[in-house]
Design an enzyme around this catalytic site. Structure first.
Site, PDB file in Angstrom:
ATOM      1  N   MET A  34       0.851  -1.187   0.000  1.00 51.18           N
ATOM      2  CA  MET A  34       0.000   0.000   0.000  1.00 51.18           C
ATOM      3  C   MET A  34       0.885   1.234   0.000  1.00 51.18           C
ATOM      4  O   MET A  34       1.899   1.296   0.675  1.00 51.18           O
ATOM      5  CB  MET A  34      -0.983  -0.001   1.160  1.00 51.18           C
ATOM      6  CG  MET A  34      -0.431   0.057   2.551  1.00 51.18           C
ATOM      7  SD  MET A  34      -1.816   0.163   3.716  1.00 51.18           S
ATOM      8  CE  MET A  34      -0.948   0.025   5.276  1.00 51.18           C
ATOM      9  N   TYR A  87       4.396   3.276  12.297  1.00 57.58           N
ATOM     10  CA  TYR A  87       3.619   3.114  11.070  1.00 57.58           C
ATOM     11  C   TYR A  87       2.198   2.623  11.296  1.00 57.58           C
ATOM     12  O   TYR A  87       1.844   2.233  12.392  1.00 57.58           O
ATOM     13  CB  TYR A  87       4.351   2.297  10.019  1.00 57.58           C
ATOM     14  CG  TYR A  87       4.803   0.885  10.312  1.00 57.58           C
ATOM     15  CD1 TYR A  87       6.012   0.437   9.819  1.00 57.58           C
ATOM     16  CD2 TYR A  87       4.025  -0.018  11.017  1.00 57.58           C
ATOM     17  CE1 TYR A  87       6.436  -0.856  10.024  1.00 57.58           C
ATOM     18  CE2 TYR A  87       4.437  -1.316  11.222  1.00 57.58           C
ATOM     19  CZ  TYR A  87       5.645  -1.726  10.722  1.00 57.58           C
ATOM     20  OH  TYR A  87       6.046  -3.013  10.930  1.00 57.58           O
ATOM     21  N   GLU A  88       1.409   2.742  10.218  1.00 56.46           N
ATOM     22  CA  GLU A  88      -0.050   2.525  10.250  1.00 56.46           C
ATOM     23  C   GLU A  88      -0.746   3.487  11.208  1.00 56.46           C
ATOM     24  O   GLU A  88      -1.746   3.144  11.839  1.00 56.46           O
ATOM     25  CB  GLU A  88      -0.387   1.072  10.620  1.00 56.46           C
ATOM     26  CG  GLU A  88       0.227   0.043   9.719  1.00 56.46           C
ATOM     27  CD  GLU A  88       0.016   0.326   8.241  1.00 56.46           C
ATOM     28  OE1 GLU A  88      -1.008   0.936   7.897  1.00 56.46           O
ATOM     29  OE2 GLU A  88       0.882  -0.047   7.443  1.00 56.46           O
ATOM     30  N   GLY A  89      -0.216   4.696  11.313  1.00 58.54           N
ATOM     31  CA  GLY A  89      -0.730   5.688  12.250  1.00 58.54           C
ATOM     32  C   GLY A  89       0.037   5.585  13.545  1.00 58.54           C
ATOM     33  O   GLY A  89       0.001   4.550  14.217  1.00 58.54           O
TER      34      GLY A  89
END
Length: 565
Positions: free
Chosen positions: A161, A429-431
């Site tokens: 992604m 990561y991923e927020g």
């Protein structure tokens, strides 16, 4: 670095703590019988121990590299990936229509943890593909599904992604990548993306990128963003990977850890892509993948915590240093009270964090199987807690593992430091975990705190059913008061206390899981561990809530130039 897969621990948690039987009782997951789940976990654990764990140090010492525009992966990673793909572990929860096993997310969660413990750098690859599979299942056209899903499910192709750009990190709405319609149903995608995990490799036939970009009529901010599927190689008519697309890996990042995982800067120069979902609705489709990844990243934290704990325990059982009160001579360092404090705390936190990941996964499974709105809300509320607490636990346990090793922990040859270097990025990561906490007290409390209070009622019921539940009862009362206070605060005051609040909630959940385990195994090791968690970890909740009550005013007492004074 030897690793022992905790298969029996997963079985215990599923049977006695998180209620996996409720999942198997649904029509959707009727095939997830205890025997089936046990067989999958046993084989996955064996693969993790025997095939993947030996690759962990290799990936650290012989990183992925970029040669003439081609990514060369670490020695042995191709074989490790084949073992994962051929075992069906990429697509445990994928739709059987496209070759997936159709098993619950709770099974995927357990398998992913073992793979992450064994070799986190490699596990990042199938994790990204799993998220992409779910996004395509929910948002792609039938034509895209029929072509891409069988390839992704089998592991012949893998997925990524692409969100982040140099000027657009957490503020995704600031992205500049563009997509121009080509008039034939495809789009020319242009722009640069950074921090793309497994942006390329030399062991799959194709790499499929999901790329956020803006159409010519896309408005500013996140509401104007669309999602595009952009393969490295354009598929031929027969579905095989054909000629290269107009994209390339510009460079690979030089990172603190995860050296075996190539983190790419990707350049798209009018690359051919296909729209996934509706125009300007890209964030909704991408959030399907991101929420999958947030559970997955929390699981990665737990995986490293388990591996670091095992590594430290093995060292403590062998290392002799200093006189100890339990031995007239020189026992191992496990006999020292402070080493026992560290290892007991590590073991207790790993248990709590693992139970949380499985609890969230079971909630997701039940929501998908039944459509129960309350279970959907429960899963949504647990997601940011799981991601943050799982990764914070991974970092804390890996750090403590170095301390158990003493000076040898700071020496790379022991391998203790690699766990901390590898896991550190998971809180980012991923927020980031701060963003997870802000989401928890913001978006997840738009219901006035209903989902939070429903969970607190569950925890309170467990506490009242246990002879040693008193500290947890007090914790629930304090957390309930703080929740009521938060819902009445201005948003920035909520944000100021969001990280302490999230951790406090995680600790209460940890006490809940420990007590359920203790009641299922009365008088055993789990009861002793539960009591330790309640007496040593849980009290932190009260100091955390003291920070929650402060709001934001004191944080703005310093002017900007005061920070440099």
């Amino acid at each position: 670095m030897p690793y022992r897969a905790p298969v029996s621990e997963f079985a215990f948690l599923m049977d006695h703590v998180v209620g996996m039987d409720r999942v198997a009782a649904t029509e959707k997951f009727a095939e997830a019988t205890p025997d089936t789940v046990q067989a999958v976990l046993t084989e996955a654990g064996k693969m993790a121990e025997e095939v993947l764990a030996p690759l962990n140090r290799t990936g650290d010492l012989q990183p992925a590299r970029l040669e003439n525009g081609v990514v060369r992966t670490s020695p042995g990673f191709a074989g490790g990936y084949r073992a994962i793909a051929e075992g069906g572990y990429v697509a445990i929860s994928a739709d059987p229509e496209y070759g997936g096993l159709g098993l619950p997310m709770s099974v995927t969660t357990a398998v992913n943890e073992m793979i992450a413990s064994a070799c986190l750098s490699l596990q990042l690859n199938p994790l990204m593909t799993q998220g992409q599979i779910e996004a395509l299942e929910n948002h792609a056209s039938d034509e895209i599904k029929e072509l891409y899903l069988p390839k992704l499910v089998s592991g012949e192709w893998c997925g990524t992604m692409n969100l982040t750009e140099p000027q657009a990190g957490s503020d995704v709405g600031a992205l500049r990548s563009r997509a121009e319609p080509k008039g034939d149903g495809t789009y020319a995608v242009s722009g640069q993306k950074i921090y793309i995990s497994w942006g390329d490799n030399d062991f799959t036939e194709n790499v499929v990128h999901l790329v956020l970009a803006r159409l010519p009529d896309g408005g500013p901010g996140t509401k104007g963003i669309s999602l595009f599927l952009v393969p490295r190689n354009l598929p031929n008519a027969d579905g095989s990977a054909g000629v290269g697309n107009s994209l390339k890996v510009v460079s690979l990042e030089h990172k603190l850890g995860l050296h075996g995982s190539p983190t790419a800067v990707m350049q798209y120069d009018g690359a051919t892509g296909w729209l996934v979902g509706e125009p300007h609705e890209g964030m909704a489709a991408m959030f399907t993948m991101m929420n999958n990844a947030r559970l997955g990243v929390g699981v990665q934290g737990v995986g490293i915590a388990e591996a670091a704990y095992q590594h430290a325990l093995n060292y403590a059982l062998e290392r002799k240093q200093g006189r100890v009160p339990t031995d007239e001579g020189f026992g191992t360092i496990l006999d020292h009270a402070d080493v026992r404090r560290m290892l007991t705390g590590m073991k207790a936190e790993v248990f709590a964090a693992r139970a949380l990941t499985l609890d969230l996964a079971v909630s997701i499974d039940l929501a998908h199987a039944t459509g129960d709105a309350d279970m959907t809300a429960r899963a949504a509320f647990l997601t940011p807690i799981c991601k943050a607490y799982g990764t914070d636990t991974g970092i804390a346990v890996a750090d403590m593992g170095i301390q158990v090793h003493g000076g040898m922990g700071f020496v790379e040859e022991t391998g203790a430091a690699q766990y901390l270097r590898d896991v550190r990025v998971t809180a980012i990561y991923e927020g980031t975990n701060g963003i997870q906490a802000m989401d928890l007290v913001g978006r997840k409390m738009m219901d006035g705190g209903s989902a939070a209070k429903a969970l607190l009622a569950e925890i309170a019921a467990t506490a009242s059913a246990s002879d040693i539940g008193g500290p947890l009862t007090d914790a629930v009362a304090a957390l309930g008061e703080a929740t009521d206070m938060l819902t009445g605060m201005e948003m920035n005051d909520r944000f100021a206390g969001s990280v302490p609040y999230l951790r406090a909630f995680a600790l209460a959940l940890g006490g809940h899981y420990h007590l359920k385990a203790a009641m299922a195994e009365s008088g055993g090791v789990r009861a002793k561990l539960a009591e330790s968690f309640l007496l040593r970890q849980l009290p932190e909740l009260h100091s955390l809530l003291a920070q929650v009550r402060l709001g934001a005013e004191d944080l703005y007492a310093l002017r900007d130039d005061d920070f440099a004074a």
